[in-house]
Design a protein around this motif. Structure first.
Motif, PDB file in Angstrom:
ATOM      1  N   ILE A 219       0.834  -1.198   0.000  1.00 11.43           N
ATOM      2  CA  ILE A 219       0.000   0.000   0.000  1.00 11.43           C
ATOM      3  C   ILE A 219       0.872   1.252   0.000  1.00 11.43           C
ATOM      4  O   ILE A 219       2.054   1.203   0.343  1.00 11.43           O
ATOM      5  CB  ILE A 219      -0.975   0.058   1.200  1.00 11.43           C
ATOM      6  CG1 ILE A 219      -0.201   0.216   2.514  1.00 11.43           C
ATOM      7  CG2 ILE A 219      -1.888  -1.139   1.218  1.00 11.43           C
ATOM      8  CD1 ILE A 219      -1.088   0.428   3.718  1.00 11.43           C
ATOM      9  N   GLU A 220       0.280   2.342  -0.405  1.00 13.79           N
ATOM     10  CA  GLU A 220       0.932   3.636  -0.303  1.00 13.79           C
ATOM     11  C   GLU A 220      -0.077   4.620   0.280  1.00 13.79           C
ATOM     12  O   GLU A 220      -1.292   4.370   0.261  1.00 13.79           O
ATOM     13  CB  GLU A 220       1.424   4.110  -1.670  1.00 13.79           C
ATOM     14  CG  GLU A 220       0.345   4.222  -2.721  1.00 13.79           C
ATOM     15  CD  GLU A 220       0.887   4.725  -4.050  1.00 13.79           C
ATOM     16  OE1 GLU A 220       1.996   5.270  -4.058  1.00 13.79           O
ATOM     17  OE2 GLU A 220       0.186   4.581  -5.060  1.00 13.79           O
ATOM     18  N   LEU A 221       0.437   5.712   0.790  1.00 13.01           N
ATOM     19  CA  LEU A 221      -0.405   6.735   1.398  1.00 13.01           C
ATOM     20  C   LEU A 221      -0.355   7.978   0.528  1.00 13.01           C
ATOM     21  O   LEU A 221       0.695   8.608   0.393  1.00 13.01           O
ATOM     22  CB  LEU A 221       0.098   7.056   2.810  1.00 13.01           C
ATOM     23  CG  LEU A 221       0.210   5.870   3.774  1.00 13.01           C
ATOM     24  CD1 LEU A 221       0.864   6.305   5.074  1.00 13.01           C
ATOM     25  CD2 LEU A 221      -1.157   5.255   4.046  1.00 13.01           C
ATOM     26  N   VAL A 222      -1.474   8.304  -0.091  1.00 10.89           N
ATOM     27  CA  VAL A 222      -1.524   9.479  -0.974  1.00 10.89           C
ATOM     28  C   VAL A 222      -2.841  10.236  -0.738  1.00 10.89           C
ATOM     29  O   VAL A 222      -3.861   9.634  -0.443  1.00 10.89           O
ATOM     30  CB  VAL A 222      -1.450   9.067  -2.463  1.00 10.89           C
ATOM     31  CG1 VAL A 222      -0.071   8.564  -2.817  1.00 10.89           C
ATOM     32  CG2 VAL A 222      -2.504   8.005  -2.793  1.00 10.89           C
ATOM     33  N   PRO A 223      -2.829  11.558  -0.857  1.00 11.03           N
ATOM     34  CA  PRO A 223      -1.642  12.407  -1.039  1.00 11.03           C
ATOM     35  C   PRO A 223      -0.863  12.510   0.253  1.00 11.03           C
ATOM     36  O   PRO A 223      -1.245  11.917   1.266  1.00 11.03           O
ATOM     37  CB  PRO A 223      -2.259  13.743  -1.440  1.00 11.03           C
ATOM     38  CG  PRO A 223      -3.572  13.768  -0.717  1.00 11.03           C
ATOM     39  CD  PRO A 223      -4.075  12.345  -0.751  1.00 11.03           C
ATOM     40  N   SER A 224       0.226  13.276   0.251  1.00  9.57           N
ATOM     41  CA  SER A 224       1.020  13.430   1.463  1.00  9.57           C
ATOM     42  C   SER A 224       0.250  14.255   2.492  1.00  9.57           C
ATOM     43  O   SER A 224      -0.650  15.022   2.150  1.00  9.57           O
ATOM     44  CB  SER A 224       2.344  14.122   1.131  1.00  9.57           C
ATOM     45  OG  SER A 224       2.106  15.410   0.569  1.00  9.57           O
TER      46      SER A 224
END
Length: 513
Positions: A219-224
């Motif tokens: 997983i990634e976390l977007v936006p910052s």
């Protein structure tokens, strides 16, 4: 969690509903006139999903952290995502239709699941978290993004609906997702425990998405997470990495993939587990020479071949394939394995070839850097580097295995170096300053290569001035292989590369795993 009666369906109803729209365009099934909104607003994020939800399923869009629908009593999240043929496969699909064509489809982007909850005491258990409740059962509708340019929202009406799938993650994948989620939860909890006021917490959470990115597998976390000019904070969402979604897409359209898929016999559910595995391998093989490993592993290839080191590493991992990057555990997580050869002093390695440049997107004025292909690439990928030391240039059999190092690209590098390359190259295109630069000999005459063509290259960012730069890719350079055309200038297909000196300097700051 429960859904209203109008969102409860049987699997038979879903089957008939979605089979009916396969092959039709999003515009053709838009009964609720979603595309009419594009006349007033050219950019509407998620319009494809709006069409599927409101026109096909017939319920209103909402932002609740709850599952969208229920299928035979099972809470299910409905997702709509784009797929397309990678440019590298366009020649392969010529004349193909149906499943023969679809087998080449790949994910265009990651899949957003739900917003990050900033009350860790509430979201403490993964199995009852909003993230898992919304990702455990997914109904994914695929439409083909039939463009290599960034298009206006109205253009989505021309994109055909290709297929759909019910997705459930394997126990192994669930374990990786859980580990990722818990990394985020634990980080948030530590901030909430340390700081008492909401303002203090927000100030100290700025940039945390970039801090955690190197530790997240799927997983990634977007936006910052950052403070906006209005004083409020931009908050991230959990999104499945494009590399992971691509794995799901290709598995759906290519049913035979599992027969040829290469999995590690001992997988890993976190980067820390992978690091530990690499450490164990290093302890066992560090200091061994090419000649010793050739005999130990029974490798028939000569030690002089360029990929001999890679073959040794495959044996260390007990992986039954020809290339490290064929391993599905690496592909899902965006891990690029690159063998590195250094000198005893720790210097010298080759420039790294990364990815083909999509000039349709590159030259589009409708895209922001944070949405660009190159930004996503550098955010989602990390490098696992098996290190070898060359002790004798003439005799490679003396080259020794030293261990593994792993790195991801930090926010500063992406925002400065990657952005600089992106902006400078785009400015060349926009301002019509792109030109062909010939190479000349000492007498001032144009030089020719072995094929008889004049040597030269476009004035895109070069390795002499950029950490991330352009370079053409082909076995020979002539009129036939110069198939890329930008601003009327014919050139070889262009790739972006990572400067070898940057890699060396980066590795020197890291300890062996």
């Amino acid at each position: 969690m429960a859904v209203s009666e109008d969102r409860k369906y049987t699997k038979e109803f879903i089957y008939n509903l979605l089979e009916e729209i396969k092959g039709k365009t999003l515009g053709e099934v838009d009964k609720s006139n979603q595309f009419a909104r594009t006349k007033k607003c050219g950019k509407i994020t998620g319009i494809a999903g709006d069409v599927i939800e409101q026109s096909v399923f017939g319920y209103a869009r909402d932002s609740k952290q709850e599952c969208d629908i229920e299928i035979d009593g099972v809470l299910t999240e409905l997702k709509t995502t784009g797929v397309r043929i990678p440019k590298s496969d366009l020649e392969k699909v010529k004349g193909k239709t149906g499943s023969d064509y679809n087998v080449y489809l790949a994910a265009k982007e990651g899949i957003s699941i739900t917003g990050v909850t900033f009350e860790p005491d509430i979201q403490h258990d993964f199995m009852t978290s909003h993230f898992w409740e919304k990702s455990e059962h997914l109904l994914i509708v695929f439409y083909e993004y039939k463009s290599y340019d960034v298009v206006s929202s109205s253009e989505y009406s021309k994109f055909p609906i290709v297929d759909y799938c019910y997705n459930r993650f394997s126990d192994e994948e669930r374990g990786k997702l859980q580990n990722d989620w818990e990394i985020v939860r634990d980080y948030l909890q530590s901030v909430y425990d340390k700081y008492r006021t909401q303002e203090e917490r927000n100030e100290n959470l700025q940039g945390f998405t970039h801090v955690l990115r190197p530790d997240l597998l799927l997983i990634e976390l977007v936006p910052s997470f950052k403070k906006k000019s209005t004083g409020s904070y931009q908050k991230p969402r959990y999104r499945l990495k494009q590399t992971f979604v691509d794995y799901i897409v290709r598995g759906h359209f290519n049913k035979s993939r599992t027969a040829t898929e290469v999995k590690l016999k001992e997988s890993f559910s976190s980067f820390s587990q992978l690091d530990a595995r690499c450490h164990t391998i290093t302890e066992k093989y560090r200091g061994m020479t090419f000649s010793q490993m050739k005999e130990m592993f029974g490798i028939s290839t000569s030690v002089t071949t360029k990929d001999f080191g890679s073959k040794c590493v495959l044996k260390m991992f007990d992986a039954d394939c020809n290339k490290l990057n064929q391993i599905s555990d690496f592909k899902k997580s965006g891990i690029i394995a690159k063998t590195i050869t250094i000198t005893p002093q720790g210097g010298r390695t080759e420039d790294m070839k990364l990815k083909h440049i999509d000039f349709e997107e590159w030259s589009s004025s409708n895209i922001d850097f944070e949405d660009s292909d190159i930004y996503i690439y550098f955010c989602e990928h990390s490098f696992l580097c098996p290190i070898f030391c060359e002790h004798d240039k003439i005799d490679p059999s003396k080259t020794t295995f030293e261990g593994f190092k792993r790195f991801a690209f930090d926010e500063d590098f992406i925002d400065k170096e990657v952005r600089r390359t992106w902006e400078d190259s785009r400015n060349l295109i926009y301002q019509n300053k792109l030109k062909w630069e010939y190479l000349y000999d000492a007498r001032g005459c144009k030089r020719r290569n072995k094929s008889g063509s004049y040597m030269g290259a476009p004035n895109f960012p070069k390795s002499s001035e950029y950490e991330v730069f352009f370079r053409g890719g082909a076995d020979v350079s002539n009129d036939k292989t110069r198939t890329e055309v930008v601003n009327g200038i014919k050139m070889l297909p262009q790739f972006f590369w990572l400067k070898g000196s940057y890699v060396v300097n980066k590795l020197q700051t890291l300890t062996y795993l």
